[in-house]
Design an enzyme around this catalytic site. Structure first.
Site, mmCIF file in Angstrom:
data_model
loop_
_atom_site.group_PDB
_atom_site.id
_atom_site.type_symbol
_atom_site.label_atom_id
_atom_site.label_comp_id
_atom_site.label_asym_id
_atom_site.label_seq_id
_atom_site.Cartn_x
_atom_site.Cartn_y
_atom_site.Cartn_z
ATOM 1 C CG ASN A 209 -0.165 -0.181 2.499
ATOM 2 O OD1 ASN A 209 0.651 0.671 2.860
ATOM 3 N ND2 ASN A 209 -0.397 -1.285 3.196
ATOM 4 C CG ASP A 278 -6.641 -4.342 4.120
ATOM 5 O OD1 ASP A 278 -6.239 -4.371 5.292
ATOM 6 O OD2 ASP A 278 -7.109 -3.326 3.589
ATOM 7 C CE LYS A 288 -1.602 -24.200 -11.324
ATOM 8 N NZ LYS A 288 -2.471 -25.322 -11.760
ATOM 9 C CG PHE A 323 -3.968 5.891 12.705
ATOM 10 C CD1 PHE A 323 -3.739 7.112 12.108
ATOM 11 C CD2 PHE A 323 -3.520 5.699 13.999
ATOM 12 C CE1 PHE A 323 -3.079 8.127 12.772
ATOM 13 C CE2 PHE A 323 -2.856 6.701 14.687
ATOM 14 C CZ PHE A 323 -2.629 7.925 14.067
ATOM 15 C CE LYS A 337 -12.093 0.663 8.821
ATOM 16 N NZ LYS A 337 -10.970 1.332 8.102
ATOM 17 C CE LYS A 341 -10.874 -3.015 12.322
ATOM 18 N NZ LYS A 341 -10.656 -4.364 11.768
#
Length: 394
Positions: A209, A278, A288, A323, A337, A341
């Site tokens: 990222n 992620d 593949k 964050f 979130k 979490k």
């Protein structure tokens, strides 16, 4: 940065004295009042006029100099000082400081100072490694002085080895670490994650990222400046290694998860500023890449959700801050979130906000807790780091 602080630079007679004008200039630009005391031998390597021009203050050499406003000079300077740095510190001056010998202005002032003292040895390798010198350094540490370890390299005498004085930037960093901020986080243990992670597709390509790690590094540095015991878990970044804290380098999301999970229970607070990749390629070893209609596709699987794991395994007295980088519905998505979490605070920012996002030196953060939210104005990432720490601990 150091506005209102008074720094005494003690310069003794070594060739490394030529580096100290740069340090004096850096200190003045940071807002510090700088006073330079030189030994008579130092005057053979650099002139007092150089320091007087840079600092705007008289450079003192002679203990009995009559050309100054009357006051007991070594005592008055000692009272003003927030910090004394002796650099370069020769073997001779180190010996005097270790045994309380006060036969010049530098050693006399050092004896009168009750502020933090830092000593940066600089000399020939054989002198530095001499057991007498090493014993004297241990004595200085016993008396509370901080010793900056010399660098290894090619010395002015032609030898190669330990004894080279660090560059002015490192000396400046030690000064800032000592006096820039009050040590209001002393005794706290803080874990910060920073930077991206990489998931290999093959020996050449990887998924990652845009995280630069700047926000996480600013947080780690700010916490260390305020006296916390900081561990930084860093993905691959192009930032210099921060001083005064422990850094654990990782590359993949799995490595970051392992490092964080091993350290988590020892921390008072965990700040997850990293932008972990992620997804990783499924079965990397024998992956593949499929081609359909002229397009290439790669089978992916999710990486470990480090923040969710922390929320599930948290200590009762632990503070967790995550964050959230969003492109839309900043508050709504970040609140979800926070709840999902099981963490205490989300520092949310938007890629669409000018001055926020990846790679820049500023940020615009909204701090979200279960009690409400607070939007911080645009500020440097260092300033934002201190604001986040204030909300966690103050």
């Amino acid at each position: 940065m150091l506005k209102g602080k008074t720094v005494i630079l003690g310069v003794s007679g070594g060739i490394a004295a030529y580096k100290i004008p740069n340090l004096a200039s850096m200190l003045v630009k940071s807002g510090a009042q700088v006073h330079v005391i030189m030994t008579e031998n130092a005057a053979n390597f650099i002139t007092a006029v150089t320091f007087e021009t840079l600092t705007g203050n008289k450079c003192i050499i002679d203990t009995f100099d009559r050309n100054f406003t009357f006051e007991v000079e070594h005592v008055s300077l000692a009272k003003k000082a927030d910090l004394l740095l002796v650099a370069p510190a020769t073997a001779n001056v180190i010996g005097k400081l270790a045994h309380g010998i006060c036969d010049d202005m530098l050693t006399t002032t050092a004896m009168a100072c009750q502020c933090p003292k830092i000593v940066a040895p600089a000399m020939n390798t054989r002198m530095y490694e001499n057991p007498v010198l090493q014993d004297n350094l241990k004595l200085l540490e016993h008396y509370g002085m901080k010793i900056i370890q010399p660098a290894k390299g090619h010395l002015a005498c032609g030898d190669t080895g330990a004894g080279k004085m660090p560059e002015p930037e490192e000396l400046f960093d030690y000064i800032c670490q000592a006096i820039e901020y009050p040590k209001d986080l002393e005794g706290k243990k803080i874990l910060v994650t920073a930077g991206p992670t990489r998931e290999s597709i093959d020996p050449v390509r990887f998924i990652t990222n845009h995280s630069s790690g700047k926000m996480g590094y600013a947080l780690a540095k700010a916490a260390a400046r305020r006296g916390a015991e900081v561990t930084l878990v860093s993905g691959p970044v192009s930032l210099p290694a921060p001083r005064f804290l422990e850094t654990v380098y990782v590359e993949t999301a799995k490595e970051m998860f392992q490092a964080v999970s091993e350290l988590a229970l020892k921390q008072d607070a965990i700040i997850k500023a990293a932008a972990v990749a992620d997804y990783r390629p499924a079965a990397v070893a024998d992956h593949k890449i499929k081609k359909s209609g002229g397009e290439l596709s790669l089978e992916l699987e999710p990486t470990d959700d480090i923040l969710a794991w922390l929320g599930q395994h948290r200590r009762e007295d632990q503070f967790l801050c995550g964050f959230s980088m969003e492109t839309e519905n900043l508050i709504e998505n970040s609140r979800k979130k926070l709840e999902k979490k099981n963490i205490d605070m989300i520092a949310a920012n938007s890629l669409k906000e000018p001055g926020a996002g990846f790679g820049v030196d500023t940020n615009v953060i909204t701090l979200i807790t279960r009690k409400g939210l607070e939007r911080l104005e645009k500020m440097t990432k260092e300033e934002a780091a201190h604001e986040i720490l204030n909300r966690i601990f103050c």
